[in-house]
Motif scaffolding. Structure first.
Motif, PDB file in Angstrom:
ATOM      1  N   GLN A  14       0.819  -1.210   0.000  1.00  0.00           N
ATOM      2  CA  GLN A  14       0.000   0.000   0.000  1.00  0.00           C
ATOM      3  C   GLN A  14       0.852   1.260   0.000  1.00  0.00           C
ATOM      4  O   GLN A  14       0.512   2.257  -0.655  1.00  0.00           O
ATOM      5  CB  GLN A  14      -0.951  -0.030   1.197  1.00  0.00           C
ATOM      6  CG  GLN A  14      -2.038  -1.085   1.049  1.00  0.00           C
ATOM      7  CD  GLN A  14      -2.867  -1.280   2.303  1.00  0.00           C
ATOM      8  OE1 GLN A  14      -2.551  -0.728   3.344  1.00  0.00           O
ATOM      9  NE2 GLN A  14      -3.914  -2.081   2.202  1.00  0.00           N
ATOM     10  N   LEU A  30       2.148   1.745  -3.579  1.00  0.00           N
ATOM     11  CA  LEU A  30       1.136   2.065  -4.585  1.00  0.00           C
ATOM     12  C   LEU A  30       0.370   3.357  -4.309  1.00  0.00           C
ATOM     13  O   LEU A  30      -0.238   3.923  -5.224  1.00  0.00           O
ATOM     14  CB  LEU A  30       0.132   0.918  -4.693  1.00  0.00           C
ATOM     15  CG  LEU A  30       0.671  -0.411  -5.210  1.00  0.00           C
ATOM     16  CD1 LEU A  30      -0.430  -1.460  -5.175  1.00  0.00           C
ATOM     17  CD2 LEU A  30       1.206  -0.274  -6.634  1.00  0.00           C
ATOM     18  N   SER A  31       0.391   3.826  -3.067  1.00  0.00           N
ATOM     19  CA  SER A  31      -0.436   4.987  -2.700  1.00  0.00           C
ATOM     20  C   SER A  31      -0.251   6.191  -3.618  1.00  0.00           C
ATOM     21  O   SER A  31      -1.240   6.795  -4.057  1.00  0.00           O
ATOM     22  CB  SER A  31      -0.159   5.400  -1.250  1.00  0.00           C
ATOM     23  OG  SER A  31      -0.687   4.442  -0.363  1.00  0.00           O
ATOM     24  N   VAL A  86      -2.149   5.645  -6.829  1.00  0.00           N
ATOM     25  CA  VAL A  86      -3.598   5.529  -6.659  1.00  0.00           C
ATOM     26  C   VAL A  86      -4.241   6.901  -6.463  1.00  0.00           C
ATOM     27  O   VAL A  86      -5.434   7.088  -6.743  1.00  0.00           O
ATOM     28  CB  VAL A  86      -3.922   4.607  -5.461  1.00  0.00           C
ATOM     29  CG1 VAL A  86      -5.411   4.557  -5.178  1.00  0.00           C
ATOM     30  CG2 VAL A  86      -3.415   3.200  -5.744  1.00  0.00           C
ATOM     31  N   PRO A 110      -6.636   6.414 -11.980  1.00  0.00           N
ATOM     32  CA  PRO A 110      -5.519   5.461 -11.925  1.00  0.00           C
ATOM     33  C   PRO A 110      -5.566   4.469 -13.091  1.00  0.00           C
ATOM     34  O   PRO A 110      -6.639   4.108 -13.569  1.00  0.00           O
ATOM     35  CB  PRO A 110      -5.741   4.734 -10.587  1.00  0.00           C
ATOM     36  CG  PRO A 110      -6.604   5.657  -9.795  1.00  0.00           C
ATOM     37  CD  PRO A 110      -7.475   6.347 -10.781  1.00  0.00           C
ATOM     38  N   VAL A 152      -2.607  -0.352 -11.976  1.00  0.00           N
ATOM     39  CA  VAL A 152      -2.449   0.204 -10.628  1.00  0.00           C
ATOM     40  C   VAL A 152      -3.652  -0.187  -9.770  1.00  0.00           C
ATOM     41  O   VAL A 152      -3.501  -0.585  -8.605  1.00  0.00           O
ATOM     42  CB  VAL A 152      -2.296   1.735 -10.689  1.00  0.00           C
ATOM     43  CG1 VAL A 152      -2.313   2.343  -9.283  1.00  0.00           C
ATOM     44  CG2 VAL A 152      -1.001   2.116 -11.403  1.00  0.00           C
ATOM     45  N   GLU A 153      -4.839  -0.065 -10.346  1.00  0.00           N
ATOM     46  CA  GLU A 153      -6.050  -0.469  -9.624  1.00  0.00           C
ATOM     47  C   GLU A 153      -6.003  -1.952  -9.270  1.00  0.00           C
ATOM     48  O   GLU A 153      -6.394  -2.351  -8.161  1.00  0.00           O
ATOM     49  CB  GLU A 153      -7.284  -0.178 -10.487  1.00  0.00           C
ATOM     50  CG  GLU A 153      -7.554   1.289 -10.735  1.00  0.00           C
ATOM     51  CD  GLU A 153      -8.345   1.923  -9.603  1.00  0.00           C
ATOM     52  OE1 GLU A 153      -8.295   1.393  -8.482  1.00  0.00           O
ATOM     53  OE2 GLU A 153      -9.001   2.944  -9.850  1.00  0.00           O
ATOM     54  N   TRP A 155      -3.609  -2.439  -6.422  1.00  0.00           N
ATOM     55  CA  TRP A 155      -4.178  -1.922  -5.176  1.00  0.00           C
ATOM     56  C   TRP A 155      -5.161  -2.922  -4.569  1.00  0.00           C
ATOM     57  O   TRP A 155      -5.152  -3.159  -3.359  1.00  0.00           O
ATOM     58  CB  TRP A 155      -4.858  -0.593  -5.444  1.00  0.00           C
ATOM     59  CG  TRP A 155      -5.402   0.075  -4.211  1.00  0.00           C
ATOM     60  CD1 TRP A 155      -6.696   0.158  -3.812  1.00  0.00           C
ATOM     61  CD2 TRP A 155      -4.639   0.759  -3.209  1.00  0.00           C
ATOM     62  NE1 TRP A 155      -6.809   0.839  -2.635  1.00  0.00           N
ATOM     63  CE2 TRP A 155      -5.561   1.228  -2.231  1.00  0.00           C
ATOM     64  CE3 TRP A 155      -3.283   1.021  -3.035  1.00  0.00           C
ATOM     65  CZ2 TRP A 155      -5.150   1.945  -1.113  1.00  0.00           C
ATOM     66  CZ3 TRP A 155      -2.882   1.732  -1.912  1.00  0.00           C
ATOM     67  CH2 TRP A 155      -3.799   2.178  -0.968  1.00  0.00           C
ATOM     68  N   GLN A 156      -5.995  -3.509  -5.416  1.00  0.00           N
ATOM     69  CA  GLN A 156      -6.946  -4.509  -4.928  1.00  0.00           C
ATOM     70  C   GLN A 156      -6.220  -5.731  -4.370  1.00  0.00           C
ATOM     71  O   GLN A 156      -6.639  -6.322  -3.378  1.00  0.00           O
ATOM     72  CB  GLN A 156      -7.895  -4.923  -6.052  1.00  0.00           C
ATOM     73  CG  GLN A 156      -8.856  -3.840  -6.506  1.00  0.00           C
ATOM     74  CD  GLN A 156      -9.777  -3.371  -5.383  1.00  0.00           C
ATOM     75  OE1 GLN A 156     -10.239  -4.161  -4.575  1.00  0.00           O
ATOM     76  NE2 GLN A 156     -10.043  -2.068  -5.341  1.00  0.00           N
ATOM     77  N   GLY A 162      -3.302  -5.656  -2.977  1.00  0.00           N
ATOM     78  CA  GLY A 162      -2.767  -5.255  -1.676  1.00  0.00           C
ATOM     79  C   GLY A 162      -3.811  -5.400  -0.586  1.00  0.00           C
ATOM     80  O   GLY A 162      -3.522  -5.872   0.521  1.00  0.00           O
ATOM     81  N   ILE A 163      -5.040  -4.982  -0.891  1.00  0.00           N
ATOM     82  CA  ILE A 163      -6.134  -5.169   0.071  1.00  0.00           C
ATOM     83  C   ILE A 163      -6.385  -6.655   0.288  1.00  0.00           C
ATOM     84  O   ILE A 163      -6.663  -7.107   1.410  1.00  0.00           O
ATOM     85  CB  ILE A 163      -7.409  -4.471  -0.436  1.00  0.00           C
ATOM     86  CG1 ILE A 163      -7.182  -2.964  -0.572  1.00  0.00           C
ATOM     87  CG2 ILE A 163      -8.586  -4.732   0.513  1.00  0.00           C
ATOM     88  CD1 ILE A 163      -8.336  -2.215  -1.201  1.00  0.00           C
ATOM     89  N   ARG A 208     -12.122  -9.153  -3.743  1.00  0.00           N
ATOM     90  CA  ARG A 208     -11.013  -8.279  -4.148  1.00  0.00           C
ATOM     91  C   ARG A 208     -10.257  -8.875  -5.329  1.00  0.00           C
ATOM     92  O   ARG A 208      -9.812  -8.154  -6.239  1.00  0.00           O
ATOM     93  CB  ARG A 208     -10.062  -8.052  -2.976  1.00  0.00           C
ATOM     94  CG  ARG A 208     -10.687  -7.339  -1.801  1.00  0.00           C
ATOM     95  CD  ARG A 208     -11.002  -5.891  -2.129  1.00  0.00           C
ATOM     96  NE  ARG A 208     -11.614  -5.212  -0.981  1.00  0.00           N
ATOM     97  CZ  ARG A 208     -11.894  -3.918  -0.955  1.00  0.00           C
ATOM     98  NH1 ARG A 208     -11.641  -3.161  -2.015  1.00  0.00           N
ATOM     99  NH2 ARG A 208     -12.453  -3.381   0.115  1.00  0.00           N
TER     100      ARG A 208
END
Length: 327
Positions: free
Chosen positions: A158, A161-162, A165, A170, A174-175, A178-179, A181-182, A210
């Protein structure tokens, strides 16, 4: 959850895929093992449902637990491949070695060969069975995934990537990242013993959600790299290649229920062989509520192909043994 055979074998495989100290050929073999392991997991599940105990008997003790289940799965895979191509047998032997099975006699019994031949097979893929080492630094010994460590990894992802994002729009990759990472955080929740059963179930479900979101973004990014005709040609080739391995879902009829109580039926298929766009996905419906005049875009095509691919995996697994015989 730690002793689930659906996770144990693949944990070792993913360690190999991430460990650059392992020779490329070995990582490639591990990647192919993910597919073969699916069949072994199914057999283990049937054996467990029948009340059998999964264990490995060594010369000194009876060992049970997650690591033993991993090695049992790998030994079963060796036996399955004993009479097949030597490359596949070597992959299975390597999987057992990576899972911690160092008993050459046990490996030889599973492979139906001598211990000398086991050494030769392992040597061919960079494992020095005599010295008990790999062609590079040794992998860490197996231990279960720890929630705190996975959360720490998610925080790193996170932080990296922050900045990307924060864009107003984005990029799809990248999206997707990010998903994922969640999703790592949800993995941590799925293995956290301090959480309740309900919280673990919620984390596992959100993990799946996710990953589906990440898949959508990844397919969107991939669609941007090709024209519709290129995607169609690729799909047509894949259909031909995959039909020799299992059932291929050529289409599906889907009924969608709307919030107002109406239902809409759509047909998902692909353009037939012989057309310039053969293989490209189509979506049609007799309902005026569905706009099916314009062709699907590349991302929609890839999403529908992926969905059909998941369907044919389920169907293939449930086909009778003689389903592929000429009738």
């Amino acid at each position: 959850m730690d002793d689930d055979p659906k996770l144990i074998v693949l944990k070792h495989v993913f360690l190999l895929l991430l460990d650059r100290s392992v020779p490329p050929a070995a990582r490639w073999a591990a990647a192919r093992l993910r597919v073969a392991a699916a069949g072994v997991r199914a057999k283990l599940a049937r054996r467990r449902s029948a009340g059998a105990t999964l264990e490995i008997v060594t010369a000194t003790a009876v060992e049970t637990g997650p690591a033993a289940v991993a090695r049992t799965a790998c030994l079963a895979l060796i036996t399955e491949r004993a009479d097949g191509p030597v490359e596949l047998l070597r992959e299975a032997l390597a999987s057992a070695w990576w899972a911690g099975e160092r008993d050459l006699q046990e490996l030889a019994r599973a492979a139906k060969v001598s211990t000398f031949e086991v050494r030769e097979h392992l040597g061919a893929i960079g494992v020095d069975a005599g010295a008990g080492t790999y062609g590079g630094p040794r992998l860490p010994e197996y231990r279960p995934v720890r929630a705190a460590e996975v959360r720490a990894l998610a925080e790193v992802v996170q932080r990296v990537l922050s900045p990307a994002v924060l864009s107003t729009d984005p990029e799809p990759l990248v999206e997707a990242a990010w998903q994922l990472g969640i999703a790592l955080n949800r993995v941590a929740g799925s293995v956290d013993p301090s959480l309740s059963a309900e919280e673990i179930a919620e984390a596992a479900q959100d993990l799946a959600d996710r990953i589906v979101d990440a898949l959508g973004y990844a397919l969107q990014a991939r669609a941007g790299l090709h024209t519709p005709l290129e995607l169609a040609a690729e799909a047509d080739r894949e259909n031909v290649d995959r039909v020799v391995e299992g059932a291929v879902a050529a289409g599906a009829v889907v009924t969608v229920t709307l919030p107002v109580g109406h239902s809409v039926t759509v047909t998902v298929a692909h353009q037939p062989y012989g057309r310039p766009d053969a293989g490209y996905s189509t979506l049609t419906s007799p309902s005026p509520l569905v706009s099916d005049k314009a062709p699907l875009d590349g991302a929609e095509h890839l999403i529908l192909r992926t969905a059909l691919g998941l369907i044919d995996q389920v169907v293939t697994a449930r086909l009778a043994e003689d389903a592929f015989e000429d009738r």
